[in-house]
Enzyme design. Sequence first.
Site, PDB file in Angstrom:
ATOM      1  N   HIS A  69       0.851  -1.214   0.000  1.00 54.74           N
ATOM      2  CA  HIS A  69       0.000   0.000   0.000  1.00 54.74           C
ATOM      3  C   HIS A  69       0.878   1.252   0.000  1.00 54.74           C
ATOM      4  O   HIS A  69       0.655   2.200   0.742  1.00 54.74           O
ATOM      5  CB  HIS A  69      -0.980  -0.018   1.182  1.00 54.74           C
ATOM      6  CG  HIS A  69      -2.029  -1.078   1.047  1.00 54.74           C
ATOM      7  ND1 HIS A  69      -3.319  -0.817   0.641  1.00 54.74           N
ATOM      8  CD2 HIS A  69      -1.974  -2.420   1.223  1.00 54.74           C
ATOM      9  CE1 HIS A  69      -4.008  -1.955   0.591  1.00 54.74           C
ATOM     10  NE2 HIS A  69      -3.206  -2.937   0.941  1.00 54.74           N
ATOM     11  N   TYR A  84       3.680  -5.344   9.620  1.00 55.00           N
ATOM     12  CA  TYR A  84       3.599  -3.894   9.403  1.00 55.00           C
ATOM     13  C   TYR A  84       4.712  -3.187  10.176  1.00 55.00           C
ATOM     14  O   TYR A  84       5.287  -2.203   9.719  1.00 55.00           O
ATOM     15  CB  TYR A  84       2.234  -3.339   9.848  1.00 55.00           C
ATOM     16  CG  TYR A  84       1.061  -3.751   8.966  1.00 55.00           C
ATOM     17  CD1 TYR A  84       1.082  -4.934   8.236  1.00 55.00           C
ATOM     18  CD2 TYR A  84      -0.079  -2.965   8.878  1.00 55.00           C
ATOM     19  CE1 TYR A  84       0.014  -5.314   7.446  1.00 55.00           C
ATOM     20  CE2 TYR A  84      -1.151  -3.337   8.080  1.00 55.00           C
ATOM     21  CZ  TYR A  84      -1.103  -4.528   7.372  1.00 55.00           C
ATOM     22  OH  TYR A  84      -2.171  -4.896   6.590  1.00 55.00           O
TER      23      TYR A  84
HETATM   24  C1  HEM Z   1      -0.286 -11.630   5.520  1.00 51.55           C
HETATM   25  C2  HEM Z   1      -1.076 -10.678   5.078  1.00 51.55           C
HETATM   26  C3  HEM Z   1      -0.645  -9.255   4.929  1.00 51.55           C
HETATM   27  C4  HEM Z   1       0.610  -8.714   4.904  1.00 51.55           C
HETATM   28  C5  HEM Z   1       1.953  -9.431   5.000  1.00 51.55           C
HETATM   29  C6  HEM Z   1       0.463  -7.287   4.763  1.00 51.55           C
HETATM   30  C7  HEM Z   1       1.511  -6.404   4.716  1.00 51.55           C
HETATM   31  C8  HEM Z   1       1.397  -5.025   4.776  1.00 51.55           C
HETATM   32  C9  HEM Z   1       2.488  -4.105   4.972  1.00 51.55           C
HETATM   33  C10 HEM Z   1       3.949  -4.507   5.141  1.00 51.55           C
HETATM   34  C11 HEM Z   1       1.975  -2.861   4.970  1.00 51.55           C
HETATM   35  C12 HEM Z   1       2.743  -1.553   5.172  1.00 51.55           C
HETATM   36  C13 HEM Z   1       2.789  -1.211   6.673  1.00 51.55           C
HETATM   37  C14 HEM Z   1       3.551   0.031   7.006  1.00 51.55           C
HETATM   38  O1  HEM Z   1       4.690   0.214   6.527  1.00 51.55           O
HETATM   39  O2  HEM Z   1       3.007   0.836   7.781  1.00 51.55           O
HETATM   40  C15 HEM Z   1       0.557  -2.984   4.760  1.00 51.55           C
HETATM   41  C16 HEM Z   1      -0.320  -1.943   4.671  1.00 51.55           C
HETATM   42  C17 HEM Z   1      -1.676  -2.094   4.480  1.00 51.55           C
HETATM   43  N1  HEM Z   1      -2.408  -3.281   4.468  1.00 51.55           N
HETATM   44 FE1  HEM Z   1      -1.657  -5.120   4.614  1.00 51.55          FE
HETATM   45  N2  HEM Z   1      -0.871  -6.977   4.715  1.00 51.55           N
HETATM   46  C18 HEM Z   1      -1.577  -8.155   4.800  1.00 51.55           C
HETATM   47  C19 HEM Z   1      -2.952  -8.299   4.815  1.00 51.55           C
HETATM   48  C20 HEM Z   1      -3.848  -7.278   4.699  1.00 51.55           C
HETATM   49  C21 HEM Z   1      -5.280  -7.388   4.794  1.00 51.55           C
HETATM   50  C22 HEM Z   1      -6.032  -8.695   5.079  1.00 51.55           C
HETATM   51  C23 HEM Z   1      -5.795  -6.134   4.634  1.00 51.55           C
HETATM   52  C24 HEM Z   1      -7.221  -5.669   4.717  1.00 51.55           C
HETATM   53  C25 HEM Z   1      -8.172  -6.272   5.380  1.00 51.55           C
HETATM   54  C26 HEM Z   1      -4.679  -5.218   4.429  1.00 51.55           C
HETATM   55  C27 HEM Z   1      -4.778  -3.863   4.217  1.00 51.55           C
HETATM   56  C28 HEM Z   1      -3.717  -2.981   4.253  1.00 51.55           C
HETATM   57  C29 HEM Z   1      -3.872  -1.546   4.109  1.00 51.55           C
HETATM   58  C30 HEM Z   1      -5.165  -0.775   3.851  1.00 51.55           C
HETATM   59  C31 HEM Z   1      -2.589  -1.005   4.269  1.00 51.55           C
HETATM   60  C32 HEM Z   1      -2.202   0.466   4.194  1.00 51.55           C
HETATM   61  C33 HEM Z   1      -2.117   1.102   5.566  1.00 51.55           C
HETATM   62  C34 HEM Z   1      -1.652   2.528   5.427  1.00 51.55           C
HETATM   63  O3  HEM Z   1      -2.299   3.275   4.689  1.00 51.55           O
HETATM   64  O4  HEM Z   1      -0.639   2.879   6.041  1.00 51.55           O
HETATM   65  N3  HEM Z   1      -3.528  -5.943   4.484  1.00 51.55           N
HETATM   66  N4  HEM Z   1       0.224  -4.324   4.643  1.00 51.55           N
END
Ligand code: HEM
Length: 314
Positions: free
Chosen positions: A39, A304
């Site tokens: 994201h 995260y």
């Molecule tokens: C194993 C599953 C997942 C992994 C490894 C993953 C990994 C990540 C990582 C590394 C980030 C960046 C975090 C940061 O630097 O602050 C992120 C952001 C995000 N993830 Fe995931 N994610 C997963 C599942 C999901 C799921 C299930 C959803 C929704 C239900 C989701 C929605 C989001 C959103 C909306 C962001 C952006 C947050 C922001 O705007 O800072 N992710 N994810």
Amino acid sequence: MGAAPGAMAEPAKVPAGPADLVNALNDVFGKNAGQRAAHTKGICLSGTFTPAADAPKLSKAPHFSKPVPITARFSLGGGNAKAPDNAQDNVRGFAIRFDLGDGASTDLVTISAPVFFVQTPEQFVELLETVGSGDQDKIKAFFESHPASTRQKAWLTSHPVPASFAGVDYWGVHGFTFTNAAGETTLVKYKLIPEAGELGLTPEEAEAKGPDFYAEELKDRLAKGPVVFDLTAIIGKDGDQTTDPTLRWDDEDGRPTAPLGKISIDAIAPDATCNAFSFLPGNVVDGIAGPASDPIFQIRSPAYLVSFTRRLAP
Ligand code: HEM
């Protein structure tokens, strides 16, 4: 029991840890120095949350009984800092931090699909490695042997490209357990419904918009007034599973829902505001619990934090 002499033993599945998942993202999308591993492209926002009158009947969480300021962020899924706004097969993200005062907060991190694309951390790594290999036969074989991983894309490609971050539904995907002041519990899934309605583009319109129109669209929209979403709880029942985020509950769209409150996005905030912390799915408060038995939910916050720590590194 050991393998018979001469037989090929099945390689043992090595459990995937949070850093393995971020490494897998980095391998596919590049390291995105100073930015999110996923994201990556997004817009930081500020606003307020006003709870619905009956929200405290479901949960004693503080923001369900008093209005609170919020910091939020719309984003495109994946670790491509230039992810095209007009792609149909990508999720849009909506992350919200509720400011509970005295430095306390709780987060809700949602996507524009009701399901995720893998059931376990190991599948997450395997899927990214397979897609990253670019080997079309391998990719085809992965999806054939993992039908659960086809559900999110099928959902996205059967819905139009959103014309606006403010014109699409978002889901929390996992099952959460609410507890009210009397100790009564309710299983729920979060859904955010835009007051603007669902705003979709035809394939021709999406093509004409090009890869970078959401930021301008949002600026124009906010100049006319706040962008409002209804935060609702889809009510679960006995027997609803909370282990597999690739699956919806039966008749999920026909379930009773309860209003939790209104999210009002009032302004675009500086990127630095959202980059100074990480929206954490596991940052919940008394009155809200994430699913202990959902391995994807459980590994999200640690992953995260790996991404957050890396993006802060010089
Ligand atoms: C194993 C599953 C997942 C992994 C490894 C993953 C990994 C990540 C990582 C590394 C980030 C960046 C975090 C940061 O630097 O602050 C992120 C952001 C995000 N993830 Fe995931 N994610 C997963 C599942 C999901 C799921 C299930 C959803 C929704 C239900 C989701 C929605 C989001 C959103 C909306 C962001 C952006 C947050 C922001 O705007 O800072 N992710 N994810």
